[in-house]
Enzyme design. Structure first.
Site, PDB file in Angstrom:
ATOM      1  CE  LYS A 114      -3.795   1.524  -0.405  1.00  0.00           C
ATOM      2  NZ  LYS A 114      -4.779   0.951  -1.234  1.00  0.00           N
ATOM      3  CE  LYS A 221      -5.154  -7.382  -3.566  1.00  0.00           C
ATOM      4  NZ  LYS A 221      -5.931  -7.219  -2.324  1.00  0.00           N
ATOM      5  CE  LYS A 224     -13.876  -4.264  -1.987  1.00  0.00           C
ATOM      6  NZ  LYS A 224     -13.022  -4.631  -0.842  1.00  0.00           N
TER       7      LYS A 224
HETATM    8  P1  TYM Z   1     -10.739  -6.861   1.147  1.00  0.00           P
HETATM    9  O1  TYM Z   1     -12.046  -5.920   1.169  1.00  0.00           O
HETATM   10  O2  TYM Z   1      -9.697  -6.379   0.531  1.00  0.00           O
HETATM   11  O3  TYM Z   1     -11.374  -8.189   0.207  1.00  0.00           O
HETATM   12  C1  TYM Z   1     -12.247  -8.845   0.641  1.00  0.00           C
HETATM   13  C2  TYM Z   1     -12.273 -10.430   0.241  1.00  0.00           C
HETATM   14  O4  TYM Z   1     -11.682 -10.492  -1.114  1.00  0.00           O
HETATM   15  C3  TYM Z   1     -10.791 -11.390  -1.319  1.00  0.00           C
HETATM   16  N1  TYM Z   1     -10.047 -10.566  -2.644  1.00  0.00           N
HETATM   17  C4  TYM Z   1      -9.631 -11.506  -3.632  1.00  0.00           C
HETATM   18  N2  TYM Z   1      -9.841 -12.990  -3.912  1.00  0.00           N
HETATM   19  C5  TYM Z   1      -9.295 -13.366  -4.806  1.00  0.00           C
HETATM   20  N3  TYM Z   1      -8.695 -12.811  -5.928  1.00  0.00           N
HETATM   21  C6  TYM Z   1      -8.754 -11.401  -5.730  1.00  0.00           C
HETATM   22  N4  TYM Z   1      -8.151 -10.542  -6.967  1.00  0.00           N
HETATM   23  C7  TYM Z   1      -9.058 -10.837  -4.702  1.00  0.00           C
HETATM   24  N5  TYM Z   1      -9.330  -9.324  -4.116  1.00  0.00           N
HETATM   25  C8  TYM Z   1      -9.801  -9.490  -2.805  1.00  0.00           C
HETATM   26  C9  TYM Z   1      -9.856 -10.885  -0.087  1.00  0.00           C
HETATM   27  O5  TYM Z   1      -8.872 -11.955   0.174  1.00  0.00           O
HETATM   28  C10 TYM Z   1     -10.820 -10.983   1.067  1.00  0.00           C
HETATM   29  O6  TYM Z   1     -11.262 -12.142   1.372  1.00  0.00           O
HETATM   30  N6  TYM Z   1      -9.009  -7.095   5.760  1.00  0.00           N
HETATM   31  C11 TYM Z   1      -9.941  -7.718   5.016  1.00  0.00           C
HETATM   32  C12 TYM Z   1     -11.402  -7.470   5.607  1.00  0.00           C
HETATM   33  C13 TYM Z   1     -11.476  -8.049   6.887  1.00  0.00           C
HETATM   34  C14 TYM Z   1     -11.547  -9.379   7.261  1.00  0.00           C
HETATM   35  C15 TYM Z   1     -11.536  -9.356   8.457  1.00  0.00           C
HETATM   36  C16 TYM Z   1     -11.388 -10.659   6.513  1.00  0.00           C
HETATM   37  C17 TYM Z   1     -11.355  -7.428   7.967  1.00  0.00           C
HETATM   38  N7  TYM Z   1     -11.638  -8.207   9.163  1.00  0.00           N
HETATM   39  C18 TYM Z   1     -11.666 -10.605   9.305  1.00  0.00           C
HETATM   40  C19 TYM Z   1     -11.392 -11.626   7.051  1.00  0.00           C
HETATM   41  C20 TYM Z   1     -11.421 -11.742   8.632  1.00  0.00           C
HETATM   42  C21 TYM Z   1      -9.887  -6.748   3.604  1.00  0.00           C
HETATM   43  O7  TYM Z   1      -9.548  -5.739   3.444  1.00  0.00           O
HETATM   44  O8  TYM Z   1     -10.480  -7.551   2.611  1.00  0.00           O
END
Ligand code: TYM
Length: 352
Positions: A114, A221, A224
């Site tokens: 980041k 990857k 968003k």
């Molecule tokens: P975030 O919002 O970045 O992403 C949400 C979920 O989507 C998955 N993901 C992907 N999987 C496959 N290919 C991709 N290109 C891809 N981009 C995103 C992420 O691995 C994730 O599972 N910190 C976390 C949110 C969070 C969380 C938690 C998750 C907060 N507390 C507790 C699990 C447990 C996040 O920012 O995900």
């Protein structure tokens, strides 16, 4: 017994990576018989660790809830919550951040990447040997970059708290979240050894599609923040356009070779999951055919798959009062669970 927790930041429209890496598995898990508790969360406090628009944020949070429901999460079986509505998450995060060395956070790839992204936006592409942990780079770059907040650094402590406040032991996520799960287990060890056995080991749940790559750059990857991802709410023409523009590798063959042909392999992964065909079947079907034919078919498959989702999404979206009620009911139950854990922890660490 299995207790599940996972979450997604409401930082923009959900894309195919979020669906395949996370939500698809949440939906499969919600029907398992051994599940004692399953909590799926809109990580709205995580979402404010990077720039966001306060005028649009509450709407985005609600839209994410509509996306969860439209994708098939059943609020009668699982809890659907907004992180910020359960204050025990942030209280526990503070406790965890107080027992974890600061360097653990600084080294996490999500943080260093980041920072790199933010710095590159400001100053252009960084040198090959750029290492955020070397002070020569920290000085000079850090002080005038407001986008890198203390919250962004401490983010994984909140994630550990999200999981452990419900004593969850299974976390369905995409591959990029694995370092956070390892850190969570580090926190478990430290907490248990300091204050007595309290938390068990947390396991990740990773399935096919855990790392969907960008359509423009198959080394990154799908995300968003970049606009090349296919959003679950994209129109058929947007989907066709994005797939048409997706980069491909040199050569003509439609074969799955992630090392040599990362771009077409990423598209084949999407094709495979959405069509439920095997690699062998796909290979045979496209023998002698062009990338254009393959891409046209892939676009159609994704469009068809998303149609029912999009229909349900607009139904939930037009009934936002009902969606809020669904969240509030779940949040009431979650708060009671969270209170129990926090009470136990406060007693163990001498706050009560
Ligand atoms: P975030 O919002 O970045 O992403 C949400 C979920 O989507 C998955 N993901 C992907 N999987 C496959 N290919 C991709 N290109 C891809 N981009 C995103 C992420 O691995 C994730 O599972 N910190 C976390 C949110 C969070 C969380 C938690 C998750 C907060 N507390 C507790 C699990 C447990 C996040 O920012 O995900």
């Amino acid at each position: 017994m299995t207790r599940i927790l996972s979450g997604i930041r409401p930082s923009g429209k959900l894309h195919l990576g979020n669906y395949l890496g996370a939500i698809k598995n949440w939906i499969e898990l919600q029907d398992r018989q051994d599940i004692d508790l399953a909590v799926f969360m809109i990580a709205d406090y995580h979402g404010i660790t990077t720039p966001f628009d306060p005028k649009k944020y509450s709407e985005q949070i609600l839209e994410t809830a509509c996306e969860f429901l439209a994708a098939g999460l059943d609020y009668k079986k699982v809890l659907l919550i907004r992180q910020s509505q359960i204050p025990q998450h942030t209280e526990l995060a503070w406790i965890f951040s107080s027992i974890t060395p600061e360097t653990f956070f600084r080294r996490l790839p999500t943080f260093t990447e980041k920072i790199k992204e933010v710095i590159e936006k400001k100053v252009g592409v960084l040198p090959e040997d750029f290492d955020i942990n070397k002070t020569k780079y920290l000085q000079g770059y850090f002080q005038d970059i407001p986008d890198i907040s203390l919250g962004l650094l401490a983010y994984p402590a909140l994630m550990a708290a999200d999981i452990l406040i419900y004593k969850a032991n299974l976390v369905p996520v995409g591959q990029d979240q694995l370092p956070h799960i390892y850190l969570t287990n580090e926190i478990v060890k430290r907490f248990n050894s300091k204050f007595g056995e309290t938390f068990g080991v947390v396991k990740e749940y990773i399935a096919e599609g855990a790392k969907i790559m960008s359509l423009q750059n198959p080394k990154q990857k799908m995300s968003k923040s970049a606009d090349e991802g296919i959003a679950l709410n994209d129109s058929p023409s947007e989907i066709k356009e994005k797939i048409k523009k997706a980069v491909t590798d040199s050569g003509k063959e439609i074969i799955y070779e992630p090392q040599k042909k990362p771009a077409i392999s990423n598209l084949i992964t999407l094709y495979k999951i959405f069509s439920r065909k095997s690699l062998e079947e796909i290979k045979n079907q496209y023998e002698g055919k062009t990338y254009i034919q393959f891409k046209d078919d892939l676009a159609e498959i994704i469009i068809e798959f998303l149609k029912p989702f999009q229909k349900r999404y607009s139904e939930f979206k037009s009934d936002s009062e009902e969606v809020k009620k669904i969240l509030e009911i779940s949040e009431g139950i979650a708060r009671n669970e969270a209170k129990k854990t926090l009470h136990e922890i406060k007693q163990k660490i001498g706050l009560l």
